[in-house]
Design a protein around this motif. Structure first.
Motif, PDB file in Angstrom:
ATOM      1  N   GLU A   1      -1.460  -8.366   1.633  1.00 55.67           N
ATOM      2  CA  GLU A   1      -0.125  -7.868   1.283  1.00 55.67           C
ATOM      3  C   GLU A   1      -0.137  -7.200  -0.089  1.00 55.67           C
ATOM      4  N   LEU A   2      -0.860  -7.788  -1.029  1.00 48.33           N
ATOM      5  CA  LEU A   2      -0.941  -7.207  -2.374  1.00 48.33           C
ATOM      6  C   LEU A   2      -1.673  -5.866  -2.338  1.00 48.33           C
ATOM      7  N   ILE A   3      -2.746  -5.783  -1.564  1.00 45.82           N
ATOM      8  CA  ILE A   3      -3.481  -4.512  -1.440  1.00 45.82           C
ATOM      9  C   ILE A   3      -2.598  -3.446  -0.818  1.00 45.82           C
ATOM     10  N   GLN A   4      -1.854  -3.808   0.224  1.00 46.81           N
ATOM     11  CA  GLN A   4      -0.971  -2.852   0.876  1.00 46.81           C
ATOM     12  C   GLN A   4       0.146  -2.394  -0.047  1.00 46.81           C
ATOM     13  N   ALA A   5       0.628  -3.287  -0.894  1.00 46.57           N
ATOM     14  CA  ALA A   5       1.686  -2.920  -1.838  1.00 46.57           C
ATOM     15  C   ALA A   5       1.197  -1.877  -2.837  1.00 46.57           C
ATOM     16  N   PHE A   6      -0.021  -2.047  -3.380  1.00 47.51           N
ATOM     17  CA  PHE A   6      -0.559  -1.061  -4.313  1.00 47.51           C
ATOM     18  C   PHE A   6      -0.913   0.243  -3.610  1.00 47.51           C
ATOM     19  N   THR A   7      -1.334   0.160  -2.351  1.00 44.34           N
ATOM     20  CA  THR A   7      -1.607   1.385  -1.588  1.00 44.34           C
ATOM     21  C   THR A   7      -0.338   2.193  -1.386  1.00 44.34           C
TER      22      THR A   7
END
Length: 546
Positions: free
Chosen positions: A241-247
Motif C-alpha cells: 500500500e505504501l509503495i502504491q501510494a508513492f507511485t
C-alpha cells in the motif's frame, strides 16, 4: 468491541464453518466469557460429540483459546474475536503467496488456512496430491521441490512454528519469531522420506491391489506444527500500500525506490520503524533491480520522497551520503487520513471535507469561527459540524467560566481526533462488510434453484467436452436454460462481481485502519457527559423537520 464487530465475526464463522454449531458456540462464549466444556454441554442444546468436534476445529484455527484456571485446574475455552476477523484476509494471503512463490506456495498457504495447523510431512503429501489433481507435471512438482518452497516460506517468516507441549497435550505453545528455532525445518527420518517418495504413485497406472502396503514409519516431526504468520502477511500488504501510494503521488520510479528501501529493511527491530539505511545501500539495490538512475537523479528522488506531505521516510543522518528510515506510524497515519477524507467527501460533500481539513490544520475552533473561516452560511456549517460530531469524526471540548458548566457561560470548541475517526470509520466498515456478506447469502438462497440448474448444465457440458462430443450435443444441453434464465444468470453474476469487488476494497480499508490502531500511541479522549451528542442530534432532527 462494537456490535458490528461481533456480528461480522459471527458471519465469518458461519461462512467458514457452515454447520452452525461453531457459530452457536462462539456466540455463547462471547456472551458468557471463558467456560469449561461441561458447562457448554449443559447450557447448549447440542450433543457433546458435536461440541467437542467444533471446539477442536476452532482451537486448531486459534479462534478459541485454551486457558487453565489456576484454582481448579480446569480447562477454559475463550473466544478470540481479533483472530476471527483474520478470516477476512485469507484471500489476500493466498494471492500474495501466489505472486511471490507461484502455485506451490499458494497451495501451501491455502492448506494451512483450511486446516489451521499441520505437520510438514502431512502438508507435503496434501500439496503434492493437489498438484497432481491440477494436472501438473509430477517430475517438476515433486516432494523435494515442494519442501524447498516450504523452506523459502519459513525463511521469509510467512510460516510460524508451533510446538506441542507434553505437559499440556490439549494446548500448543508458539515459538517467538525472534527465536532461532522458529526458522529451523525438522529433518524427516530416512525411513519417513523413503515412505513419502514411494507413495508418489498417484499418477501411476498400477491398480491399488498391486501396490506394496508398508507400515507407517516415524516421521520425526510429530510434535512440530506450522501455521500461517498473519503479521508477516499484514506487513507485506502494508508495504505494498505504501509503495502504491508513492507511485500514485510521484511516479513509478519513486515506487521502485520505496520498494528497494523496504526490501533492505526487511528485518525490523521496531514494528513502527525500519532499521537505518544508507544512500549507498539504496543505490546498490536500485542498480541490481535494473532501474537506470545515476546518483544525482536518485538524490533528487530521495529529496522529493523525504519532503512528502506525510513525512514517512525520514533522513536521520548524513553518513553514507545520507541515512534514511521509514516511520510506519506516519505512513499509516497518512493512508488513514486519505480514507477518512474520501469517506467524508462521499457522505457529506466537499464543504464538510473543507471544514474537516480546516479543523485539522487550525486545531480547535468554535462554531462561529468555523462559519467565518470556511465561508459557509451558518445553517449548513452547523449541519456539517454536528453530523461529523455524531459520527465520531470530531470531538467537542468544553471550556466553562464556572464549575457548573452552565451552557450560557460555557465555550464549545470542535477538534479533529484521528483516533476517534478511525474507530468510527472502522465500525462503519464492519457494518458494511457484514451487510455485503448477508446480501450475498440472500441472493444465493433467493436464486438457489437457478444456480443449481446452471451448475448441472455446466457439469454436463464439461463432461461432454472431455469426451470430444459434437457441438450439436453441447448446444442441445446448453439450450436447457431458456433465454430468460440466461439473462437472469448474467445479471446475478454481475451482482456477485460487484459484491466481491466491494468486499475486496473494504478488506484493504479494514486492514489499514486496524494497523493504524495497533501502532497508534494516542488515547481516545474521555468525553464529559454533558449531552453534547444528544443536543446535536436534536438540532439536526429539528432542521430536518423544517
Amino acid at each position: 468491541m462494537t456490535t458490528h464487530h461481533i456480528q461480522l465475526a459471527f458471519d465469518l464463522l458461519e461462512d467458514l464453518f457452515p454447520d452452525g454449531t461453531s457459530k452457536e458456540i462462539a456466540s455463547y462464549l462471547s456472551r458468557k466469557g471463558p467456560l469449561p466444556f461441561a458447562l457448554l454441554v449443559r447450557d447448549l442444546n447440542i450433543p457433546a460429540r458435536n461440541i467437542a468436534r467444533s471446539l477442536a476445529a476452532l482451537t486448531i484455527h486459534d479462534i478459541v483459546e485454551c486457558q487453565v484456571e489456576a484454582s481448579t485446574k480446569r480447562v477454559l475455552y475463550a473466544l478470540n474475536l481479533k483472530r476471527t476477523l483474520y478470516i477476512l484476509h485469507y484471500s489476500k494471503c493466498i494471492h500474495c503467496a501466489r505472486q511471490l512463490y507461484s502455485f506451490d506456495g499458494e497451495l501451501i498457504i491455502e492448506e494451512l488456512l483450511l486446516n489451521g495447523k499441520q505437520r510438514m510431512s502431512t502438508l507435503l503429501v496434501k500439496v503434492y496430491e493437489r498438484l497432481i489433481k491440477a494436472g501438473k507435471d509430477p517430475e517438476t512438482h515433486n516432494l523435494q521441490s515442494i519442501k524447498e518452497k516450504f523452506k523459502t516460506l519459513v525463511s521469509a517468516q510467512f510460516l510460524q512454528r508451533v510446538v506441542a507441549d507434553d505437559a499440556k497435550p490439549f494446548m500448543a505453545t508458539t515459538v517467538e519469531e525472534t527465536s532461532a528455532s522458529s526458522v529451523q525445518i525438522p529433518e524427516l527420518t530416512p525411513e519417513a522420506w523413503k515412505y513419502l517418495v514411494s507413495n508418489q504413485q498417484y499418477e501411476s497406472n498400477e491398480p491399488a491391489q498391486k501396490k506394496v502396503k508398508t507400515s507407517m514409519p516415524i516421521f520425526g516431526d510429530e510434535k512440530i506444527f506450522w501455521k500461517v504468520n498473519f503479521q508477516r502477511f499484514f506487513a507485506y500488504l502494508r508495504d505494498e500500500e505504501l509503495i502504491q501510494a508513492f507511485t500514485n503521488r510521484i511516479d513509478q520510479n519513486a515506487g521502485k525506490i520505496v520498494r528497494a528501501i523496504l526490501r533492505l529493511a526487511a528485518v525490523k527491530l521496531d514494528p513502527s520503524r525500519t532499521i537505518p539505511i544508507s544512500f549507498i545501500e539504496i543505490a546498490k539495490t536500485i542498480s541490481n533491480t535494473g532501474l537506470q538512475l545515476n546518483d544525482e537523479s536518485l538524490q533528487k528522488y530521495m529529496n522529493v520522497i523525504t519532503n512528502d506531505v506525510n513525512n514517512c521516510i525520514v533522513k536521520i543522518g548524513d553518513h553514507g551520503r545520507g541515512t534514511y528510515e521509514v516511520d510506519f506510524q506516519k505512513a499509516l497515519r497518512g493512508l488513514t487520513k486519505a480514507h477518512i477524507q474520501s469517506f467524508l467527501k462521499e457522505r457529506y460533500g466537499s464543504n464538510a471535507l473543507r471544514i474537516y481539513n480546516m479543523l485539522e490544520e487550525r486545531g480547535c475552533l468554535s462554531q462561529k469561527q468555523i462559519e467565518d473561516m470556511a465561508m459557509i452560511n451558518a445553517k449548513e456549517a452547523q449541519q456539517y459540524v454536528y453530523s461529523m460530531f455524531i459520527d465520531g469524526m470530531l470531538t467537542l471540548e468544553e471550556l466553562s467560566k464556572a464549575n457548573d458548566f452552565n451552557p450560557t457561560r460555557t465555550f464549545y470548541f470542535f477538534r479533529v481526533n484521528l483516533y476517534n475517526g478511525v474507530l468510527s470509520l472502522l465500525d462503519h466498515s464492519y457494518k458494511t462488510m457484514s451487510n455485503l456478506m448477508q446480501r450475498r447469502h440472500f441472493e444465493k438462497e433467493r436464486h438457489r434453484k437457478l444456480i443449481d440448474k446452471r451448475d448441472k448444465v455446466d457439469a454436463i457440458i464439461h463432461s461432454l467436452r472431455e469426451q470430444n462430443a459434437d457441438e450439436e450435443q453441447i448446444n442441445e444441453v446448453d439450450d436447457i436454460l431458456s433465454p430468460v434464465e440466461k439473462e437472469q444468470i448474467k445479471k446475478l453474476d454481475a451482482a456477485f462481481r460487484k459484491i466481491d469487488l466491494a468486499q475486496l476494497q473494504l478488506t484493504e480499508t479494514i486492514l489499514l485502519l486496524e494497523l493504524y490502531l495497533s501502532l497508534s500511541n494516542t488515547v481516545a479522549p474521555v468525553q464529559k457527559k454533558t449531552g453534547g451528542k444528544a443536543v446535536a442530534e436534536k438540532l439536526l432532527e429539528t432542521r430536518a423537520q423544517r
